[in-house]
Design an enzyme around this catalytic site. Structure first.
Site, short mmCIF file in Angstrom:
data_model
loop_
_atom_site.label_atom_id
_atom_site.label_comp_id
_atom_site.label_asym_id
_atom_site.label_seq_id
_atom_site.Cartn_x
_atom_site.Cartn_y
_atom_site.Cartn_z
N ASP A 62 33.00 -21.32 6.05
CA ASP A 62 32.49 -20.84 7.34
C ASP A 62 33.45 -21.07 8.50
O ASP A 62 33.10 -20.83 9.66
CB ASP A 62 31.16 -21.55 7.66
CG ASP A 62 30.04 -21.11 6.73
OD1 ASP A 62 29.64 -19.94 6.80
OD2 ASP A 62 29.58 -21.95 5.94
N HIS A 163 21.30 -19.66 15.26
CA HIS A 163 21.76 -20.30 16.48
C HIS A 163 21.15 -19.63 17.70
O HIS A 163 20.73 -18.47 17.62
CB HIS A 163 23.28 -20.19 16.61
CG HIS A 163 24.06 -21.02 15.64
ND1 HIS A 163 25.08 -20.49 14.87
CD2 HIS A 163 23.98 -22.34 15.31
CE1 HIS A 163 25.59 -21.45 14.11
NE2 HIS A 163 24.95 -22.57 14.36
N CYS A 248 30.79 -15.82 17.80
CA CYS A 248 31.17 -17.01 17.03
C CYS A 248 32.55 -16.91 16.40
O CYS A 248 33.06 -17.90 15.87
CB CYS A 248 30.12 -17.35 15.98
SG CYS A 248 29.63 -16.01 14.92
#
Length: 258
Positions: A62, A163, A248
């Site tokens: 990730d 998130h 992100c």
């Protein structure tokens, strides 16, 4: 002049093994993901951003989602302590990168957990999502680090998505945008604009009214264009399979004065 630097991190060869929590796992085309990441980085550069590549962490699937490793407010970088233990090795390289750029470095400590994707800055207001990856101790430590710098830290519940910034981001005028079925409490935001697509909730402010956003949200792009904004669309389909979005994949450093 304020800075326009963006931290990015090359995808791991193990990207397809990345975590998924709220969606069904789909097969990820890693080669296509690398092409999409390169196009994303080029879109940043085209619109005036200097990209700073953080050292890759090939063993962390990730790690391309670099935003989760740090929260930057003014010249202070708060190194996160990811809620998923498998992601904690991602922070060291990000810490080195922000220190080289001249940031003052602080840390989230055990028992706190905090992912950068849970933090949305709107002017001096810092919204932090309290949910699956960020715990109460993490919220308390974020507040202790940023309030002395003039931030107003507001904790909001996150239960429907990974998130906070999976649910909401904000337009240049501070209006918070989100796909309403995925936002726990829209009334917590002074101004909230619902958008018609889930991926339309995610924008990166490039400056000059330009909004970097996913190509998978054409109706939302049309909505924003009608409001006088200038959408810049990028295809991030492989990262969306891992609950990733345009925010992100980079950390924007706007207030480093050099």
């Amino acid at each position: 002049m304020p800075s326009q630097k963006a931290l990015i991190r090359r995808p791991s060869p193990r990207l397809a093994e990345g975590l998924v929590t709220h969606i069904e796992r789909e097969k990820v085309d890693v080669d296509l993901a690398v092409e999409q990441w390169e196009a994303y980085a080029e879109a940043l550069r085209t619109h005036g951003w200097e990209t700073v590549e953080v050292d890759p962490v090939d063993d962390c699937p990730d790690s391309v989602f670099v935003e989760d490793a740090v929260v930057v407010f003014r010249n202070v970088a708060l190194i996160s302590r990811p809620g998923a233990e498998s992601r904690r090795a991602e922070t060291a390289g990000v810490e080195e990168a922000v220190a080289r750029l001249g940031c003052s470095v602080n840390w989230i400590w055990e028992p706190g957990t905090l992912d950068g994707g849970d933090v949305l800055k709107v002017g001096d207001t810092v919204y932090v999502g309290r949910g699956g990856r960020t715990n109460a101790a993490g919220v308390q430590q974020l507040r202790a680090a940023l309030e002395p710098l003039g931030a107003r830290v507001v904790a909001v519940p996150v239960n429907k998505v990974l998130h906070l910034k999976s649910a909401v981001t904000a337009l240049p005028d501070g209006t918070v945008i989100g796909h309403e079925p995925l936002v726990d409490t829209p009334t917590l935001f002074p101004r909230f604009l619902p958008v018609p697509e889930e991926s339309g909730a995610h924008v990166v402010l490039l400056g000059g009214g330009k909004l970097l956003m996913a190509a998978s949200a054409p109706k939302t792009a049309e909505l924003f264009a009608g409001l006088g904004h200038d959408p810049v669309l990028v295809d991030i389909s492989e990262f969306e399979k891992l609950e990733g979005c345009v925010t992100c994949l980079s950390v924007r450093l706007r207030e480093l004065y050099v």
